[in-house]
Design a protein around this motif. Structure first.
Motif, PDB file in Angstrom:
ATOM      1  N   LEU A 109     -29.454  37.471  20.022  1.00 54.11           N
ATOM      2  CA  LEU A 109     -30.259  36.335  19.579  1.00 54.11           C
ATOM      3  C   LEU A 109     -29.406  35.076  19.506  1.00 54.11           C
ATOM      4  O   LEU A 109     -28.285  35.097  19.014  1.00 54.11           O
ATOM      5  CB  LEU A 109     -30.864  36.601  18.198  1.00 54.11           C
ATOM      6  N   ASN A 110     -29.978  33.975  19.974  1.00 51.11           N
ATOM      7  CA  ASN A 110     -29.291  32.691  19.859  1.00 51.11           C
ATOM      8  C   ASN A 110     -29.595  32.014  18.529  1.00 51.11           C
ATOM      9  O   ASN A 110     -28.916  31.073  18.148  1.00 51.11           O
ATOM     10  CB  ASN A 110     -29.717  31.767  21.001  1.00 51.11           C
TER      11      ASN A 110
ATOM     12  N   HIS B 228     -38.768  34.388  12.448  1.00 52.31           N
ATOM     13  CA  HIS B 228     -39.053  33.826  13.768  1.00 52.31           C
ATOM     14  C   HIS B 228     -37.758  33.861  14.566  1.00 52.31           C
ATOM     15  O   HIS B 228     -36.731  33.363  14.096  1.00 52.31           O
ATOM     16  CB  HIS B 228     -39.523  32.371  13.659  1.00 52.31           C
ATOM     17  N   THR B 229     -37.795  34.424  15.768  1.00 50.70           N
ATOM     18  CA  THR B 229     -36.593  34.494  16.593  1.00 50.70           C
ATOM     19  C   THR B 229     -36.589  33.364  17.619  1.00 50.70           C
ATOM     20  O   THR B 229     -37.618  32.725  17.866  1.00 50.70           O
ATOM     21  CB  THR B 229     -36.491  35.833  17.332  1.00 50.70           C
TER      22      THR B 229
END
Length: 117
Positions: A4-5, A28-29
């Protein structure tokens, strides 16, 4: 997840500084996935498992003028993101802010457990 960024976790309860009775967390990704989990009971109660909302795609509706169903936050369609460029404070059952966005989704497939941000 090391891939994940970025992500955002929002925690809500009905009383600031005290989660007695329960709390909801929404994650929230950066790739637009959403998850939620709930805990019930006192501050030290454990959270349940992370759940993925049954609907991950939201219809985005821009409300430049107030008209049903945009004039009442209690009657917004499920799984929608309504963006008010102005006039949100004129909608029924809304916070007293002039502009913003309201995200409405179901936590369960049986239509129980609706959640609005």
């Amino acid at each position: 997840d090391t891939n994940l960024n970025g992500f955002t976790v929002l925690t809500y309860n009905y009383h600031a500084g005290n989660t007695n009775g329960g709390a909801v967390q929404v994650l929230h990704t950066s790739d637009n996935n959403r998850f939620w989990r709930i805990k019930w009971g006192p501050d030290d109660a454990p959270y349940g498992e992370w759940n993925n909302p049954p609907f991950s795609d939201f219809d985005i509706l821009y409300a430049d003028t107030l008209k049903p169903p945009f004039d009442d936050c209690d009657t917004l369609p499920d799984n929608t993101l309504v963006i008010y460029s102005t006039g949100l404070d004129k909608a029924q059952n809304s916070p007293q802010v002039n502009h913003g966005a309201v995200l409405t989704f179901n936590l369960r497939k049986d239509k129980l457990g609706k959640f609005q941000l």
